[in-house]
Design a protein around this motif. Structure first.
Motif, PDB file in Angstrom:
ATOM      1  N   PHE A 104       0.906  -1.137   0.090  1.00 47.01           N
ATOM      2  CA  PHE A 104      -0.042   0.192  -0.240  1.00 47.01           C
ATOM      3  C   PHE A 104       0.843   1.338   0.184  1.00 47.01           C
ATOM      4  N   LEU A 105       1.840   1.206   0.836  1.00 46.40           N
ATOM      5  CA  LEU A 105       2.933   2.280   0.660  1.00 46.40           C
ATOM      6  C   LEU A 105       3.497   2.191  -0.505  1.00 46.40           C
ATOM      7  N   ASP A 106       3.820   1.177  -1.193  1.00 47.36           N
ATOM      8  CA  ASP A 106       4.309   1.197  -2.381  1.00 47.36           C
ATOM      9  C   ASP A 106       3.488   1.654  -3.443  1.00 47.36           C
ATOM     10  N   ALA A 107       2.341   1.548  -3.495  1.00 45.36           N
ATOM     11  CA  ALA A 107       1.534   2.040  -4.563  1.00 45.36           C
ATOM     12  C   ALA A 107       1.302   3.374  -4.337  1.00 45.36           C
ATOM     13  N   ALA A 108       1.283   4.061  -3.292  1.00 43.24           N
ATOM     14  CA  ALA A 108       1.144   5.387  -2.916  1.00 43.24           C
ATOM     15  C   ALA A 108       2.466   6.092  -3.385  1.00 43.24           C
ATOM     16  N   ALA A 109       3.496   5.561  -2.984  1.00 40.19           N
ATOM     17  CA  ALA A 109       4.684   6.193  -3.353  1.00 40.19           C
ATOM     18  C   ALA A 109       5.076   6.204  -4.828  1.00 40.19           C
ATOM     19  N   GLY A 110       4.603   5.178  -5.592  1.00 38.84           N
ATOM     20  CA  GLY A 110       5.021   4.978  -6.934  1.00 38.84           C
ATOM     21  C   GLY A 110       3.743   5.760  -7.795  1.00 38.84           C
ATOM     22  N   ALA A 111       2.956   6.119  -7.279  1.00 40.95           N
ATOM     23  CA  ALA A 111       1.848   6.601  -8.264  1.00 40.95           C
ATOM     24  C   ALA A 111       1.763   8.236  -8.282  1.00 40.95           C
ATOM     25  N   PRO A 112       1.002   8.785  -8.939  1.00 39.35           N
ATOM     26  CA  PRO A 112       1.013  10.442  -8.960  1.00 39.35           C
ATOM     27  C   PRO A 112       0.043  10.510  -7.612  1.00 39.35           C
ATOM     28  N   PRO A 113       0.029  11.519  -6.908  1.00 38.93           N
ATOM     29  CA  PRO A 113      -0.731  11.845  -5.957  1.00 38.93           C
ATOM     30  C   PRO A 113      -2.223  11.868  -6.224  1.00 38.93           C
ATOM     31  N   GLU A 114      -2.635  12.100  -7.508  1.00 40.30           N
ATOM     32  CA  GLU A 114      -3.985  12.096  -7.707  1.00 40.30           C
ATOM     33  C   GLU A 114      -4.439  10.709  -8.123  1.00 40.30           C
ATOM     34  N   ASP A 115      -3.732   9.808  -7.996  1.00 39.88           N
ATOM     35  CA  ASP A 115      -4.124   8.336  -8.653  1.00 39.88           C
ATOM     36  C   ASP A 115      -5.177   7.643  -7.734  1.00 39.88           C
ATOM     37  N   PRO A 116      -6.331   7.513  -7.979  1.00 42.55           N
ATOM     38  CA  PRO A 116      -7.547   7.127  -7.316  1.00 42.55           C
ATOM     39  C   PRO A 116      -7.268   5.653  -6.615  1.00 42.55           C
ATOM     40  N   THR A 117      -6.475   4.833  -7.345  1.00 45.25           N
ATOM     41  CA  THR A 117      -6.371   3.562  -7.024  1.00 45.25           C
ATOM     42  C   THR A 117      -5.305   3.425  -5.583  1.00 45.25           C
ATOM     43  N   ALA A 118      -4.338   4.166  -5.844  1.00 49.45           N
ATOM     44  CA  ALA A 118      -3.361   4.178  -4.700  1.00 49.45           C
ATOM     45  C   ALA A 118      -3.853   4.963  -3.561  1.00 49.45           C
ATOM     46  N   THR A 119      -4.600   5.968  -3.721  1.00 50.43           N
ATOM     47  CA  THR A 119      -5.464   6.710  -2.807  1.00 50.43           C
ATOM     48  C   THR A 119      -5.880   5.965  -2.049  1.00 50.43           C
ATOM     49  N   ALA A 120      -7.178   5.261  -2.610  1.00 52.19           N
ATOM     50  CA  ALA A 120      -8.070   4.387  -2.033  1.00 52.19           C
ATOM     51  C   ALA A 120      -7.597   3.132  -1.123  1.00 52.19           C
ATOM     52  N   ALA A 121      -6.544   2.606  -1.909  1.00 52.69           N
ATOM     53  CA  ALA A 121      -6.077   1.403  -1.339  1.00 52.69           C
ATOM     54  C   ALA A 121      -5.219   1.520   0.107  1.00 52.69           C
ATOM     55  N   LEU A 122      -4.380   2.977  -0.071  1.00 56.16           N
ATOM     56  CA  LEU A 122      -3.733   3.288   1.087  1.00 56.16           C
ATOM     57  C   LEU A 122      -4.830   3.659   2.240  1.00 56.16           C
ATOM     58  N   ALA A 123      -5.703   4.291   1.726  1.00 56.64           N
ATOM     59  CA  ALA A 123      -6.781   4.862   2.869  1.00 56.64           C
ATOM     60  C   ALA A 123      -7.419   3.693   3.534  1.00 56.64           C
ATOM     61  N   ALA A 124      -7.720   2.839   2.748  1.00 52.81           N
ATOM     62  CA  ALA A 124      -8.494   1.556   3.255  1.00 52.81           C
ATOM     63  C   ALA A 124      -7.509   0.462   4.214  1.00 52.81           C
ATOM     64  N   ASP A 125      -6.154   0.634   3.939  1.00 49.34           N
ATOM     65  CA  ASP A 125      -5.181   0.011   4.533  1.00 49.34           C
ATOM     66  C   ASP A 125      -4.972   1.022   6.024  1.00 49.34           C
ATOM     67  N   THR A 126      -4.896   2.103   6.006  1.00 53.99           N
ATOM     68  CA  THR A 126      -4.866   3.058   7.005  1.00 53.99           C
ATOM     69  C   THR A 126      -5.858   3.019   8.035  1.00 53.99           C
ATOM     70  N   ALA A 127      -7.247   2.858   7.541  1.00 55.59           N
ATOM     71  CA  ALA A 127      -8.439   2.952   8.054  1.00 55.59           C
ATOM     72  C   ALA A 127      -8.367   1.466   9.119  1.00 55.59           C
ATOM     73  N   LEU A 128      -8.171   0.261   8.386  1.00 57.87           N
ATOM     74  CA  LEU A 128      -7.805  -0.916   8.934  1.00 57.87           C
ATOM     75  C   LEU A 128      -7.084  -0.833  10.233  1.00 57.87           C
ATOM     76  N   LEU A 129      -5.986  -0.442   9.879  1.00 54.37           N
ATOM     77  CA  LEU A 129      -4.677  -0.426  10.962  1.00 54.37           C
ATOM     78  C   LEU A 129      -5.486   0.518  12.022  1.00 54.37           C
ATOM     79  N   ARG A 130      -5.642   1.827  11.842  1.00 54.56           N
ATOM     80  CA  ARG A 130      -6.038   2.791  12.837  1.00 54.56           C
ATOM     81  C   ARG A 130      -7.266   2.177  13.487  1.00 54.56           C
ATOM     82  N   GLY A 131      -8.203   1.786  12.973  1.00 55.13           N
ATOM     83  CA  GLY A 131      -9.645   0.950  13.605  1.00 55.13           C
ATOM     84  C   GLY A 131      -9.026   0.095  14.566  1.00 55.13           C
ATOM     85  N   ARG A 132      -8.408  -0.972  13.942  1.00 49.91           N
ATOM     86  CA  ARG A 132      -8.154  -2.216  14.634  1.00 49.91           C
ATOM     87  C   ARG A 132      -7.308  -1.807  16.033  1.00 49.91           C
ATOM     88  N   LEU A 133      -6.110  -1.049  15.763  1.00 54.50           N
ATOM     89  CA  LEU A 133      -5.210  -0.561  16.661  1.00 54.50           C
ATOM     90  C   LEU A 133      -6.117   0.063  17.814  1.00 54.50           C
TER      91      LEU A 133
END
Length: 188
Positions: A104-133
């Motif tokens: 997820f970090l790789d997708a976000a780092a390797g894609a342009p900031p406006e890439d909806p795929t990378a943005t959505a994937a990183l947001a979903a992973d972050t939400a899972l991490l933050r919510g469960r933690l």
């Protein structure tokens, strides 16, 4: 004789392997060649290379979620359940993925900031991490659960980034020790 996976699964497998090894900029022709499919097959199943990338990341998040849930369930106490993310990081790395660090970090780092795929994937992973933690920190830290979860999210993210600097097992062990120190500071 084992059956060959269908074209959709071969595309997902090829995408997982090549996006992990080469990043989101991996040429679509490489994915098509690895999956042994024609371009029309990719577009019929996923609409675009970005659609395939999104599906690969969705599948990886589902595997991560299931693996982490199992690690939490296997822990003996509240503290162990909270720190199970580090047990899971160590085990998840053994899945044979060529990923050097976090998909997820790789997708976000390797894609342009406006890439909806990378943005959505990183947001979903972050939400899972933050919510469960946050949920797991509640029994350990009470009213400071959010603070502890945010600190542990930073430690987990740093642990994943350290995979680029040193052996993954060393990074996870160091991350866990840091998380234990943070936990002691918040609850101690």
């Amino acid at each position: 004789m084992p059956t060959r996976p269908d074209a959709r699964q071969r595309l997902l497998d090829a995408g997982e392997e090549l996006f992990a090894a080469l990043g989101p900029g991996c040429p679509v022709d490489a994915v098509l060649a690895r999956a042994d499919v024609a371009p029309a097959t990719l577009y019929a199943h996923f609409g675009s290379k970005a659609g395939l990338h999104a599906a690969v990341l969705d599948a990886r998040l589902a595997r991560w979620d299931a693996a982490w849930s199992a690690a939490v369930a296997a822990a003996d106490d509240d503290r162990g359940r909270l720190l199970a993310v580090f047990d899971c990081l160590a085990d998840f790395r053994r899945d044979g993925s060529p990923a050097r660090w976090c998909a997820f970090l790789d997708a976000a780092a390797g894609a342009p900031p406006e890439d909806p795929t990378a943005t959505a994937a990183l947001a979903a992973d972050t939400a899972l991490l933050r919510g469960r933690l946050t949920e797991l920190a509640g029994p350990v830290a009470g009213g400071r659960a959010g603070e502890l979860a945010d600190a542990l999210l930073l430690v987990v993210t740093g642990t994943l980034a350290m995979h680029l600097r040193e052996a993954p097992a060393d990074a996870v062990a160091r991350g866990r020790r840091t998380a234990e120190a943070v936990l002691a500071g918040v609850t101690g």
